[in-house]
Design a protein around this motif. Structure first.
Motif, PDB file in Angstrom:
ATOM      1  N   ASP A  48       0.826  -1.209   0.000  1.00  0.00           N
ATOM      2  CA  ASP A  48       0.000   0.000   0.000  1.00  0.00           C
ATOM      3  C   ASP A  48       0.856   1.254   0.000  1.00  0.00           C
ATOM      4  N   ALA A  49       2.142   1.109   0.295  1.00  0.00           N
ATOM      5  CA  ALA A  49       3.076   2.236   0.248  1.00  0.00           C
ATOM      6  C   ALA A  49       4.491   1.688   0.363  1.00  0.00           C
ATOM      7  N   GLY A  50       5.457   2.410  -0.255  1.00  0.00           N
ATOM      8  CA  GLY A  50       6.858   2.068  -0.097  1.00  0.00           C
ATOM      9  C   GLY A  50       7.353   0.980  -1.041  1.00  0.00           C
ATOM     10  N   SER A  51       8.527   0.450  -0.695  1.00  0.00           N
ATOM     11  CA  SER A  51       9.197  -0.564  -1.505  1.00  0.00           C
ATOM     12  C   SER A  51       9.813  -1.618  -0.599  1.00  0.00           C
ATOM     13  N   VAL A  52       9.972  -2.806  -1.151  1.00  0.00           N
ATOM     14  CA  VAL A  52      10.589  -3.911  -0.412  1.00  0.00           C
ATOM     15  C   VAL A  52      11.673  -4.530  -1.278  1.00  0.00           C
ATOM     16  N   ASP A  53      12.811  -4.791  -0.675  1.00  0.00           N
ATOM     17  CA  ASP A  53      13.891  -5.537  -1.310  1.00  0.00           C
ATOM     18  C   ASP A  53      13.933  -6.907  -0.641  1.00  0.00           C
ATOM     19  N   PHE A  54      14.024  -7.971  -1.444  1.00  0.00           N
ATOM     20  CA  PHE A  54      14.002  -9.304  -0.844  1.00  0.00           C
ATOM     21  C   PHE A  54      14.815 -10.268  -1.702  1.00  0.00           C
ATOM     22  N   ALA A  55      15.240 -11.333  -1.067  1.00  0.00           N
ATOM     23  CA  ALA A  55      15.905 -12.426  -1.764  1.00  0.00           C
ATOM     24  C   ALA A  55      15.027 -13.653  -1.692  1.00  0.00           C
ATOM     25  N   LEU A  56      14.911 -14.372  -2.811  1.00  0.00           N
ATOM     26  CA  LEU A  56      14.173 -15.620  -2.872  1.00  0.00           C
ATOM     27  C   LEU A  56      15.073 -16.644  -3.542  1.00  0.00           C
ATOM     28  N   ASP A  57      15.346 -17.716  -2.831  1.00  0.00           N
ATOM     29  CA  ASP A  57      16.232 -18.761  -3.346  1.00  0.00           C
ATOM     30  C   ASP A  57      17.567 -18.155  -3.795  1.00  0.00           C
ATOM     31  N   ARG A  58      18.085 -17.228  -2.986  1.00  0.00           N
ATOM     32  CA  ARG A  58      19.410 -16.582  -3.149  1.00  0.00           C
ATOM     33  C   ARG A  58      19.484 -15.634  -4.349  1.00  0.00           C
ATOM     34  N   ARG A  59      18.337 -15.219  -4.887  1.00  0.00           N
ATOM     35  CA  ARG A  59      18.305 -14.202  -5.953  1.00  0.00           C
ATOM     36  C   ARG A  59      17.527 -12.997  -5.441  1.00  0.00           C
ATOM     37  N   ARG A  60      18.111 -11.801  -5.623  1.00  0.00           N
ATOM     38  CA  ARG A  60      17.480 -10.598  -5.080  1.00  0.00           C
ATOM     39  C   ARG A  60      16.456 -10.033  -6.064  1.00  0.00           C
ATOM     40  N   GLU A  85      13.476   5.497   4.026  1.00  0.00           N
ATOM     41  CA  GLU A  85      13.257   5.878   5.419  1.00  0.00           C
ATOM     42  C   GLU A  85      11.797   5.768   5.838  1.00  0.00           C
ATOM     43  N   THR A  86      10.900   5.917   4.902  1.00  0.00           N
ATOM     44  CA  THR A  86       9.478   5.837   5.239  1.00  0.00           C
ATOM     45  C   THR A  86       8.984   4.401   5.346  1.00  0.00           C
ATOM     46  N   GLY A  87       9.824   3.450   4.952  1.00  0.00           N
ATOM     47  CA  GLY A  87       9.454   2.051   5.088  1.00  0.00           C
ATOM     48  C   GLY A  87       8.400   1.617   4.086  1.00  0.00           C
ATOM     49  N   PHE A  88       7.554   0.665   4.498  1.00  0.00           N
ATOM     50  CA  PHE A  88       6.524   0.163   3.603  1.00  0.00           C
ATOM     51  C   PHE A  88       5.332  -0.333   4.411  1.00  0.00           C
ATOM     52  N   ARG A  89       4.186  -0.319   3.761  1.00  0.00           N
ATOM     53  CA  ARG A  89       2.966  -0.897   4.318  1.00  0.00           C
ATOM     54  C   ARG A  89       2.533  -2.043   3.409  1.00  0.00           C
ATOM     55  N   LYS A  90       2.261  -3.175   4.024  1.00  0.00           N
ATOM     56  CA  LYS A  90       1.922  -4.357   3.238  1.00  0.00           C
ATOM     57  C   LYS A  90       0.712  -5.071   3.827  1.00  0.00           C
ATOM     58  N   ARG A  91       0.020  -5.805   2.951  1.00  0.00           N
ATOM     59  CA  ARG A  91      -1.041  -6.715   3.361  1.00  0.00           C
ATOM     60  C   ARG A  91      -0.719  -8.085   2.775  1.00  0.00           C
ATOM     61  N   VAL A  92      -0.772  -9.085   3.617  1.00  0.00           N
ATOM     62  CA  VAL A  92      -0.327 -10.424   3.229  1.00  0.00           C
ATOM     63  C   VAL A  92      -1.424 -11.435   3.524  1.00  0.00           C
ATOM     64  N   LEU A  93      -1.587 -12.382   2.617  1.00  0.00           N
ATOM     65  CA  LEU A  93      -2.408 -13.562   2.847  1.00  0.00           C
ATOM     66  C   LEU A  93      -1.506 -14.782   2.815  1.00  0.00           C
ATOM     67  N   TYR A  94      -1.605 -15.622   3.830  1.00  0.00           N
ATOM     68  CA  TYR A  94      -0.887 -16.891   3.831  1.00  0.00           C
ATOM     69  C   TYR A  94      -1.874 -17.977   3.397  1.00  0.00           C
ATOM     70  N   LEU A  95      -1.591 -18.584   2.244  1.00  0.00           N
ATOM     71  CA  LEU A  95      -2.501 -19.531   1.613  1.00  0.00           C
ATOM     72  C   LEU A  95      -1.943 -20.943   1.701  1.00  0.00           C
ATOM     73  N   ASP A  96      -2.792 -21.892   2.080  1.00  0.00           N
ATOM     74  CA  ASP A  96      -2.291 -23.263   2.158  1.00  0.00           C
ATOM     75  C   ASP A  96      -2.339 -23.929   0.783  1.00  0.00           C
ATOM     76  N   THR A  97      -1.866 -25.152   0.732  1.00  0.00           N
ATOM     77  CA  THR A  97      -1.702 -25.816  -0.569  1.00  0.00           C
ATOM     78  C   THR A  97      -3.016 -26.345  -1.141  1.00  0.00           C
ATOM     79  N   SER A  98      -4.135 -26.127  -0.448  1.00  0.00           N
ATOM     80  CA  SER A  98      -5.427 -26.413  -1.066  1.00  0.00           C
ATOM     81  C   SER A  98      -5.789 -25.327  -2.069  1.00  0.00           C
ATOM     82  N   VAL A  99      -5.202 -24.142  -1.910  1.00  0.00           N
ATOM     83  CA  VAL A  99      -5.442 -23.038  -2.836  1.00  0.00           C
ATOM     84  C   VAL A  99      -4.515 -23.150  -4.041  1.00  0.00           C
ATOM     85  N   LEU A 100      -3.229 -23.332  -3.772  1.00  0.00           N
ATOM     86  CA  LEU A 100      -2.235 -23.523  -4.820  1.00  0.00           C
ATOM     87  C   LEU A 100      -1.387 -24.741  -4.454  1.00  0.00           C
TER      88      LEU A 100
END
Length: 274
Positions: A48-60, A85-100
């Protein structure tokens, strides 16, 4: 003397009564980095605001803006950190393997950031329905279309549109909804009873009647509530009698449909003298 300023971290989390969603997580981080870890679930995130930097399986990777979606698969290490500096605002859904199913993880590892504004909007609508207790049928419906779009991104086939069976299937669903106005029914149960895929069932109903099943059911409950209120029933009792979660749930939908609260609507009734 200096002011304390805004909180550096705010978090809310809950488990909704919607099959397939193990947790809803909303957060605002201004200075945070979380270590590499894994989940047993799929991690579906919108910003909803900001940016996120992340690594997944050792790739950024990075995600920013309001037209992208982040999908992280189960069992694959990832981390994350703020970028500005303003960080980020996020909304997350954790979905089990019945969905995917977990077998689709490879596509998410290769392309975790999905540039899909309509999908992002669908996820936003799903979060909005999850904010309100009692709207589980709507949330199930919205989740089914989110799931369908995610599966398309992960390499499955496009969904088929309603065919010649649409009117018959829609009529059968309407009969089922009419028989369960106060008790309610889950989308999963309706789809199982009618031997139809949830999204196909919704598309057939909307094509035939012009609105999705959850809106039809809400409208029927409002009609019943109006009759009970005009008969002198208390709004708090009416809410439970017609299938709403509580009086606040009735108030929200009743005001949207009728333009006034149940209490004010009931106060306008007059008794005819014969």
């Amino acid at each position: 003397m200096t002011s304390a300023g805004p909180p550096r971290t705010t978090i809310s989390a809950w488990t909704p009564p919607v099959p397939g969603i193990t947790e809803v997580f909303h957060a605002h981080f201004t200075d945070y980095a979380y270590p590499a870890h894994t989940h047993d679930t799929w991690d579906l995130m919108i910003l909803d605001a900001g940016s996120v930097d992340f690594a997944l399986d050792r790739r950024r990777h990075g995600i920013t803006g309001l037209d992208s979606v982040l999908l992280l698969p189960p069992g694959v290490p990832h981390d994350g950190r703020t970028v500005t500096e303003t960080g980020f605002r996020k909304r997350v859904l954790y979905l089990d393997t019945s969905v995917l199913p977990e077998r689709l993880s490879g596509g998410a590892v290769d392309h975790p950031v999905l540039h899909d504004a309509p999908l992002r909007h669908r996820i936003h609508q799903l979060h909005a329905s999850l904010d309100h207790p009692g709207d589980a049928f709507e949330a199930e419906s919205r989740l089914s279309f989110v799931r369908e779009r995610l599966r398309f991104h992960l390499g499955t086939r496009r969904p088929r549109g309603p065919g010649r069976e649409a009117n018959s299937l829609a009529a059968t669903l309407r009969e089922l909804l009419d028989s369960r106005i106060t008790d309610g029914i889950s989308l999963h149960e309706a789809a199982a009873l009618l031997h139809a895929h949830p999204t196909h069932l919704i598309r057939c109903f909307k094509q035939t009647y012009g609105l999705p099943p959850h809106k039809y059911l809400t409208g029927k409950r409002i009609d019943l509530a109006r009759r009970l209120l005009l008969a002198g029933r208390r709004p708090a009792d009416v809410a439970a009698d017609v299938g709403f979660h509580d009086q606040a749930h009735l108030n929200r939908h009743f005001t949207r449909h009728v333009g006034t609260t149940p209490a004010r609507y009931a106060a306008t009734r007059t008794r005819a003298l014969w």
